[in-house]
Design an enzyme around this catalytic site. Structure first.
Site, PDB file in Angstrom:
ATOM      1  N   HIS A 231       6.535  -0.265  -3.718  1.00 42.79           N
ATOM      2  CA  HIS A 231       6.114   1.135  -3.882  1.00 42.79           C
ATOM      3  C   HIS A 231       6.543   1.677  -5.252  1.00 42.79           C
ATOM      4  CE1 HIS A 231       4.476   1.878   0.158  1.00 42.79           C
ATOM      5  NE2 HIS A 231       5.439   1.080   0.591  1.00 42.79           N
TER       6      HIS A 231
ATOM      7  N   LEU B 214       0.042  -9.064   3.096  1.00 40.44           N
ATOM      8  CA  LEU B 214      -0.047 -10.098   2.060  1.00 40.44           C
ATOM      9  C   LEU B 214      -1.305  -9.912   1.211  1.00 40.44           C
ATOM     10  CD1 LEU B 214       1.057 -13.201   4.192  1.00 40.44           C
ATOM     11  CD2 LEU B 214       2.489 -11.720   2.762  1.00 40.44           C
TER      12      LEU B 214
ATOM     13  N   ASP C  93      -1.218  -5.506  -6.314  1.00 43.01           N
ATOM     14  CA  ASP C  93      -1.881  -6.560  -5.539  1.00 43.01           C
ATOM     15  C   ASP C  93      -2.959  -7.260  -6.352  1.00 43.01           C
ATOM     16  OD1 ASP C  93      -0.253  -5.651  -3.541  1.00 43.01           O
ATOM     17  OD2 ASP C  93      -1.841  -4.644  -2.424  1.00 43.01           O
TER      18      ASP C  93
END
Length: 399
Positions: free
Chosen positions: A43, A136, A183
């Site tokens: 985060h 994931l 990501d």
């Protein structure tokens, strides 16, 4: 970019399925996009901080080819009951409810919006190995898979950083999740046996060899059903934005990631609200923890690195409040086991996965012990996998 792979059982089965669904396999191309773990730096990406992720060999495989008309036809081995999802290229602005096809539509919209020409339909069959809601990054894996598919089929030559940014734009503007770039960057730029230290403020990054000696990274999946859009992800995003705004009344900063722990502690009165202070403290402390952790990792000090993993989990639990019973049970039980240097949740939280740094010889006993405690406390089993760090999203040259 492409990598040469042998025609495996999985690829053979998918080739047969493609022929069954779309008629034959003429001119079919093969693609793979990984999932990712984040070693530390959670985060922090949307708070202008550092992250330390790596792409893993569990991911999403795609088979694709061009059509001569305007139709896009999609099939997922993960959702066989949906059958073939079909839409016209003119219809990409309209979302398909909550279907996975939105990620395909979103990437088409973003690429076209960036000036790239996608002037024909195509067929795409996918199979995702990343457990849904595992944390994931199954969604970013799919976005980047679609990105490399379209880049190859339409010979677009999209720079990799732009493709990564368009993946994030799809997530933010089309899907509606205010995620940072962690990501997509990890999945787009991943390399075998390397992690990425990424400054999300500047997008400067460093590839760091993963040398674990006698240790493994064990992924522990809570198997808790979770949808990111239903989690408090967007709420945390808003809370840290508000804390930043309040600090900017006095401090000349663009993001929380610019602050040292000491600078933050000296100015918490600007925030005023206890909950917002906790949220912002996590963002600041986690960012600085990540910089220290990467140095320890490079120096081979895995003990120090493990201690920082534990501290990260505690902060995510107490200050950011994104863990919950399942993740806390996994991480805190893992931390007590023989041969474990550290453990923490990874990903957005609220479910999903945790990771642990475990001595190779202890992995079997570790999985058994943690698994037993977890099932007793939570009522259903966890899943365990040893992480293998692999390449980023790519075309496959199948031999």
């Amino acid at each position: 970019m492409s990598i040469v792979v042998e025609n495996s059982t999985v690829l053979s089965a998918l080739t047969e399925k493609f022929a069954e669904v779309f008629g034959d396999t003429k001119k079919v191309e093969y693609f793979f996009s990984p999932g990712r773990i984040n070693l530390i730096g959670e985060h922090t990406d949307y708070n202008g901080g550092y992250v330390f992720p790596a792409s893993i060999t569990i991911g999403t495989t795609g088979l694709a080819r061009l059509r001569e008309d305007n139709k896009v036809k999609l099939y997922s081995e993960n959702f066989p009951k949906l059958g073939v999802i079909e839409f016209d290229l003119d219809d990409v602005e309209n979302k398909d409810g909550e279907l996975w096809s939105n990620y395909v539509k979103g990437m088409i919209v973003m690429l076209k919006g960036a000036g790239y020409e996608i002037d024909k339909g195509f067929e795409l069959l996918i199979k995702g190995e990343i457990p849904t809601a595992s944390g994931l990054s199954s969604s970013a894996s799919l976005e980047l898979l679609v990105g490399v598919v379209l880049d190859d089929l339409f010979k677009l030559s999209v720079p990799r950083l732009e493709l990564v940014q368009l993946g994030q734009k799809t997530e933010n503007d089309y899907i509606g999740v205010n995620s940072g770039i962690l990501d997509q960057f990890a999945i787009g730029f991943g390399e075998v046996k390397k992690a990425i230290l990424l400054d999300c403020n500047t997008l400067k990054y460093e590839m760091v060899p993963v040398e674990l000696r006698d240790y493994d990274i064990v992924i522990m999946n809570t198997n808790k059903p979770r949808a990111l859009t239903e989690s408090k992800y967007n709420e945390r995003f808003a809370e840290t934005r508000e804390a930043l705004k309040r600090m900017q009344t006095k401090l000349d900063i663009q993001s929380l990631g610019e602050l040292s722990n000491e600078e933050f502690d000296a100015n918490t009165d600007l925030i005023g609200d206890e909950t917002l202070i906790k949220r912002a403290r996590h963002a600041v402390y986690e960012n600085n923890r990540t910089k220290i952790a990467q140095k320890a990792f490079v120096a081979g000090n895995l003990t120090k690195f493990g201690e920082l993993l534990n501290a990260s989990h505690a902060s995510l639990k107490d200050d950011y409040e994104v863990t919950g019973l399942e993740l806390d049970t996994l991480a805190e039980t893992a931390q007590k086991q023989a041969g474990v240097l550290g453990a923490r949740m990874t990903g957005a939280g609220f479910g999903g996965c945790a990771i642990a740094l475990v001595a190779h010889d202890n992995v079997s006993a570790f999985e058994k012990a943690v698994g037993e405690v977890y099932e007793e406390v939570v009522g259903y089993p966890a899943s365990f996998y040893v992480a293998q760090i692999g390449s980023g999203s790519t075309k496959l040259d199948v031999e």
